[in-house]
Design a protein around this motif. Sequence first.
Motif, PDB file in Angstrom:
ATOM      1  N   ARG A 196       1.084  -1.282   0.266  1.00 22.22           N
ATOM      2  CA  ARG A 196       0.178  -0.219  -0.151  1.00 22.22           C
ATOM      3  C   ARG A 196       1.021   1.439   0.048  1.00 22.22           C
ATOM      4  N   GLY A 197       0.145   2.514  -0.943  1.00 22.40           N
ATOM      5  CA  GLY A 197       0.270   3.686  -0.388  1.00 22.40           C
ATOM      6  C   GLY A 197       0.529   4.472  -1.070  1.00 22.40           C
ATOM      7  N   SER A 198       0.802   5.521  -1.644  1.00 22.32           N
ATOM      8  CA  SER A 198      -0.260   6.810  -2.116  1.00 22.32           C
ATOM      9  C   SER A 198       0.421   7.032  -3.786  1.00 22.32           C
ATOM     10  N   ILE A 199       0.239   7.450  -4.692  1.00 23.66           N
ATOM     11  CA  ILE A 199       0.698   8.036  -6.025  1.00 23.66           C
ATOM     12  C   ILE A 199       0.235   9.896  -6.175  1.00 23.66           C
ATOM     13  N   ILE A 222       5.362  13.781 -10.201  1.00 24.25           N
ATOM     14  CA  ILE A 222       4.478  12.721  -9.670  1.00 24.25           C
ATOM     15  C   ILE A 222       5.361  12.164  -8.723  1.00 24.25           C
ATOM     16  N   THR A 223       4.719  12.091  -7.693  1.00 25.22           N
ATOM     17  CA  THR A 223       5.173  11.518  -6.615  1.00 25.22           C
ATOM     18  C   THR A 223       4.706  10.043  -6.180  1.00 25.22           C
ATOM     19  N   ALA A 224       5.461   9.041  -5.624  1.00 29.36           N
ATOM     20  CA  ALA A 224       4.703   7.919  -5.458  1.00 29.36           C
ATOM     21  C   ALA A 224       5.639   7.485  -3.836  1.00 29.36           C
ATOM     22  N   GLU A 225       4.465   7.358  -2.865  1.00 27.03           N
ATOM     23  CA  GLU A 225       5.258   7.209  -1.629  1.00 27.03           C
ATOM     24  C   GLU A 225       4.864   6.012  -0.896  1.00 27.03           C
TER      25      GLU A 225
END
Length: 142
Positions: free
Chosen positions: A62-65, A80-83
């Motif tokens: 799980r995470g976020s964009i 674009i940040t994926a974390e």
Amino acid sequence: MDDASKVPLSVHFLIHSDMDVSIAVLKTTKHEIISDFPVSERSLIATTVSELARNIIKYATRGSIRITRLERDGRLGLEITAEDQGPGIADVSEAMRDHVSTGGTLGLGLSGVKRMMDEFQIDSVVSRGTRVTVRKWKKGAR
């Protein structure tokens, strides 16, 4: 109010499942935040979202964009940040090499994202998670 001021400054996707990956990619391709980019660049942006979101599911679950509209020196761009808060990457340099994968894949995801985007940064801490930040600047816009 001009059309550019109506475009949202950012869009955020929570990534918890394969369905979330698909929704993020589909919504990215249709979202007005990328509408000023040529079709070829929109395709690279959507592919980048797909690769980064799939990495979140595969390695961190799980995470976020977040996609943020940028304007700098008269140029239009996207960040674009994926974390995630997953296991992190023990050897980032090794993970960035083509055909290196700990997940049984072709090992072209992160290195491919780096090639598709204009700017690339990765920060990862073992047992704490990973953040990938990339930027794409609209070609020919000044």
